[in-house]
Design an enzyme around this catalytic site. Sequence first.
Site, PDB file in Angstrom:
ATOM      1  CD  GLU A 240      -2.862   0.886   2.485  1.00 32.80           C
ATOM      2  OE1 GLU A 240      -3.342   1.875   3.064  1.00 32.80           O
ATOM      3  OE2 GLU A 240      -3.171  -0.296   2.783  1.00 32.80           O
ATOM      4  CD  GLU A 266      -4.441   6.630   3.945  1.00 33.14           C
ATOM      5  OE1 GLU A 266      -4.161   7.297   4.955  1.00 33.14           O
ATOM      6  OE2 GLU A 266      -3.976   5.489   3.733  1.00 33.14           O
ATOM      7  CG  HIS A 316      -7.927   5.485   4.852  1.00 34.22           C
ATOM      8  ND1 HIS A 316      -8.333   6.622   5.513  1.00 34.22           N
ATOM      9  CD2 HIS A 316      -6.788   5.074   5.468  1.00 34.22           C
ATOM     10  CE1 HIS A 316      -7.470   6.909   6.479  1.00 34.22           C
ATOM     11  NE2 HIS A 316      -6.526   5.988   6.483  1.00 34.22           N
ATOM     12  CD  GLU A 336      -7.500   0.399   7.043  1.00 38.41           C
ATOM     13  OE1 GLU A 336      -6.352   0.416   7.513  1.00 38.41           O
ATOM     14  OE2 GLU A 336      -7.888   1.206   6.163  1.00 38.41           O
TER      15      GLU A 336
END
Length: 390
Positions: A240, A266, A316, A336
């Site tokens: 990431e 993000e 995110h 997440e």
Amino acid sequence: MKIKSVRARVFQWQGKTVPPQGNFCSNAMDLLYSPAETMSTFRFHAWTVVEIETDDGIVGLGNVALAPAIAKAIIDQYLAPLVVGQDPWDYEYLGQRMYRATHAWGRKGVTMAAISAVDLAIWDILGKSVGKPVFKLLGGRTKEKIPCYYSKLYRTDLDEMQREAQKFMDQGFTMFKSRFGFGPAHGTRGVAENLKAVEAIREVIGYENDLMLECYMGWNVEYAKRMLPKLEKFQPRWVEEPVIADDIDGYAELNALTAIPISGGEHEFSLYGFKQLLERKAVSVVQYDTNRVGGITAAHKINALCEAWSVPVIPHAGQMHNYHLTMSTLASPMSEYFPMHDVEVGNELFYYIFDGEPVADNGFLQLDDDKPGLGLTLKTDYLDQFRIIE
């Protein structure tokens, strides 16, 4: 129904904090000549809460985590006048109005986060006005429940990381994300430390469980090209944000380099930005945050765009505004997840400000079909530990 008022308040945390270790995660500052203390002092211990009230008494909640004092000023001075007196059901018009009115100076970053907060509150109003959860307004339930991955495996002592991984594996999690603690400035020792950490986690979770690895923009292309081949044997589901968000060419080069998928988004803020990422094949996983990209109105479009490109969306940070998007689209396979924990960096403040977040059960999250709007209320338990700025 018309919007009567917009109220933005900054909640500044004054309570107990736990200092994170200096190398708990690499970051964009690591490339500078004196990076040693950047993450040990990294904090964002404030949050902006937006409350929009309609003329029939419905109050919608939104939130901003990025630069909260600046976001509040933008909302108070620029965005509130654009939406007061308007029909919240005209959410597309209102989203475009805020985006275009601020476009000359606000098309990325904190302005988009401020727009997102207003949009979130508008969608909360819409759900409450018809007695439906927001995900039901976006297409409804596409999953019996949402698979989620445990995301708090920060880089610490290796034994401690292994104990943490085991603890949450015992709670039913089958997917885990860890952070690299070292980048280019740490030389070959940092390379070795990064590999040792990944190996230590794999020793605990094995290869029947997923492992994701985050750089948080702390590498550059040259360093990533050295690291990615070394990481292939550990079979990460993705790596990431290996480079800064503006280096789209770098993302594209790294995404084509090895079998390891590269994820990001993000720190992207618009539909057009994600269009560029997808057209360049710069990412194999999109990770927008609904409270950064223009809110639910924009995120819903990004979901459709990613579905057409067959690129999964895994927003995110978890949090309820993202869960509604995940539940309502096949483009998003999972979420997440952070459990509530002591205040460290600042992400966790969300759980000290709002009630209503689902708690993971055996690695899954559930949304209530009968809880209208976003399903959040302001929490009163910790109010005395915040300084609230009107």
